[in-house]
Enzyme design. Structure first.
Site, mmCIF file in Angstrom:
data_model
loop_
_atom_site.group_PDB
_atom_site.id
_atom_site.type_symbol
_atom_site.label_atom_id
_atom_site.label_comp_id
_atom_site.label_asym_id
_atom_site.label_seq_id
_atom_site.Cartn_x
_atom_site.Cartn_y
_atom_site.Cartn_z
ATOM 1 N N GLU A 1 -7.513 42.452 58.310
ATOM 2 C CA GLU A 1 -6.817 43.716 58.017
ATOM 3 C C GLU A 1 -6.918 44.047 56.533
ATOM 4 O O GLU A 1 -7.007 45.209 56.154
ATOM 5 C CB GLU A 1 -5.352 43.629 58.450
ATOM 6 C CG GLU A 1 -5.157 43.437 59.943
ATOM 7 C CD GLU A 1 -5.679 44.608 60.762
ATOM 8 O OE1 GLU A 1 -6.905 44.808 60.776
ATOM 9 O OE2 GLU A 1 -4.873 45.318 61.381
ATOM 10 N N THR B 1 -7.396 55.840 56.769
ATOM 11 C CA THR B 1 -6.149 55.104 56.537
ATOM 12 C C THR B 1 -5.681 55.344 55.100
ATOM 13 O O THR B 1 -4.488 55.491 54.841
ATOM 14 C CB THR B 1 -6.358 53.591 56.783
ATOM 15 O OG1 THR B 1 -6.912 53.446 58.084
ATOM 16 C CG2 THR B 1 -5.055 52.821 56.730
HETATM 17 P P1 ADP Z 1 -7.401 51.625 63.209
HETATM 18 O O1 ADP Z 1 -6.366 50.529 63.153
HETATM 19 O O2 ADP Z 1 -6.906 52.941 62.757
HETATM 20 O O3 ADP Z 1 -8.077 51.682 64.543
HETATM 21 P P2 ADP Z 1 -8.814 50.014 61.530
HETATM 22 O O4 ADP Z 1 -7.663 49.524 60.749
HETATM 23 O O5 ADP Z 1 -9.287 49.206 62.660
HETATM 24 O O6 ADP Z 1 -8.506 51.381 62.123
HETATM 25 O O7 ADP Z 1 -9.963 50.212 60.455
HETATM 26 C C1 ADP Z 1 -11.274 50.287 60.751
HETATM 27 C C2 ADP Z 1 -12.059 49.897 59.491
HETATM 28 O O8 ADP Z 1 -12.434 48.518 59.542
HETATM 29 C C3 ADP Z 1 -13.350 50.676 59.390
HETATM 30 O O9 ADP Z 1 -13.546 51.017 58.045
HETATM 31 C C4 ADP Z 1 -14.422 49.680 59.829
HETATM 32 O O10 ADP Z 1 -15.660 49.930 59.233
HETATM 33 C C5 ADP Z 1 -13.857 48.353 59.372
HETATM 34 N N1 ADP Z 1 -14.335 47.226 60.229
HETATM 35 C C6 ADP Z 1 -15.006 46.148 59.833
HETATM 36 N N2 ADP Z 1 -15.272 45.328 60.863
HETATM 37 C C7 ADP Z 1 -14.762 45.904 61.958
HETATM 38 C C8 ADP Z 1 -14.740 45.534 63.333
HETATM 39 N N3 ADP Z 1 -15.284 44.417 63.788
HETATM 40 N N4 ADP Z 1 -14.120 46.369 64.172
HETATM 41 C C9 ADP Z 1 -13.545 47.508 63.724
HETATM 42 N N5 ADP Z 1 -13.549 47.917 62.446
HETATM 43 C C10 ADP Z 1 -14.159 47.113 61.554
#
Ligand code: ADP
Length: 306
Positions: free
Chosen positions: A128, A181
């Site tokens: 995170e 975010t």
């Molecule tokens: P949300 O919680 O709003 O769905 P996230 O907190 O998951 O969004 O944030 C996604 C971010 O994390 C993006 O910038 C993405 O590129 C990065 N990221 C890196 N690795 C992963 C992964 N395995 N799965 C999802 N997002 C990833």
């Protein structure tokens, strides 16, 4: 065991009055992941299907959490990870958390469970930190533990799984707009008034109490956010109308899922949750905005081995 296949669930963080401290785990929305032991040391992401995400170990949350976990274990073998993405990154339903939680859970299983599930949370939080800049636990903890989870304290980390009523269903709608975010964070104020703090404490206590006592009305009355929702909801198309339609159609309450743009509603029973889904969808249908919608029971187990 040489290989494991997992269902890595989506999660709803914040839940209105539980900003940064409460999350819940969904049952039928999530990614899949395969983790395999390899003779080569270290962590390799070998495949990502369904999303354009980095394969480099240090840039993918799954790689980062796996490295954090094995760094002190002195293993003479390694792991490769395949990610089958169904949760869109940046949707507000814990896309990065699903990968972080899945990687640490799967590796722990392949190692014969040297860590308890709770002990895996700090490793998953490293993902995170990479995804959003803050090592929050309100998505990874419910993904790992299932159900509703309260982060009572970050320092020291004190995480409590909360019992939840059998018939509680979530409806989540994801309008297909981009909401970073960082933008959702930048509208927040660093100070709250005493009055706001008092209202928020009352609602959070009410929500937790309602979950333990199966008091659906109390859950509904408590799903209010005096602090973050008024500031963030302006970034989400027709937020007020979508929420209003959900409640008019029987939802107990609702709010912003995570940092948005997804909007969630909680309902008693699947039938109501589906009626609510229809009403929420209609708002975006009428404005020709693409969306994804999910109806899910609360998943009391978290990650599942497939
Ligand atoms: P949300 O919680 O709003 O769905 P996230 O907190 O998951 O969004 O944030 C996604 C971010 O994390 C993006 O910038 C993405 O590129 C990065 N990221 C890196 N690795 C992963 C992964 N395995 N799965 C999802 N997002 C990833």
């Amino acid at each position: 065991m040489e290989e494991i296949k997992l269902f890595c669930p989506a999660t709803i963080a914040n839940l209105s009055c539980g900003f940064d401290v409460l999350g819940l785990c969904l049952d039928n929305v999530g990614d899949e992941m395969i983790i395999r032991k390899t003779s080569e040391k270290g962590i390799k992401i070998t495949k990502i299907v369904g999303a354009d995400l980095p394969l480099e170990t240090e840039k993918n949350v799954a790689g980062v959490v796996a490295l954090a976990m094995i760094s002190n274990l002195n293993l003479d073998f390694g792991f490769e990870i395949e990610i089958y993405k169904k949760i869109k990154a940046g949707s507000g339903i814990g896309s990065s958390a699903a990968s972080s939680a899945g990687a640490v859970f799967g590796i722990n299983e392949l190692l014969g469970r040297p860590f308890s599930t709770k002990d895996l949370i700090p490793f998953a939080m490293e993902g995170e930190k990479l995804a959003s800049g803050s090592a929050h636990a309100d998505n990874v903890a419910p993904a790992l533990l299932g159900g509703f989870v309260l982060v009572r304290s970050y320092s020291p980390l004190d995480i409590i799984k909360i019992k939840s009523p059998e018939e509680l269903y979530a409806t989540v709608i994801h309008p297909q707009i981009e909401l970073k975010t960082s933008d959702a964070r930048s509208v927040l104020k660093q100070n709250v008034t005493l009055k706001q703090a008092v209202i928020q404490c009352g609602n959070l206590g009410g929500l937790i109490s309602g979950l333990y006592t199966n008091d659906y009305d109390l859950i509904g009355r408590s799903l209010n956010d005096e602090i973050v929702e008024p500031l963030r909801s302006v970034l989400i198309p027709k937020f007020d109308l979508v929420k209003q339609k959900a409640i008019e159609n029987g939802a107990l309450g609702g709010g912003i899922s995570g940092s948005g743009p997804s909007i969630f509603a909680l309902s008693k029973g699947k039938e109501t949750a589906e009626k609510v889904a229809k009403a929420m969808s209609q708002v975006y249908e009428e404005m020709n905005l693409k969306y994804e919608i999910h109806v899910s029971k609360v998943n009391s187990d978290g990650i599942k081995i497939l």
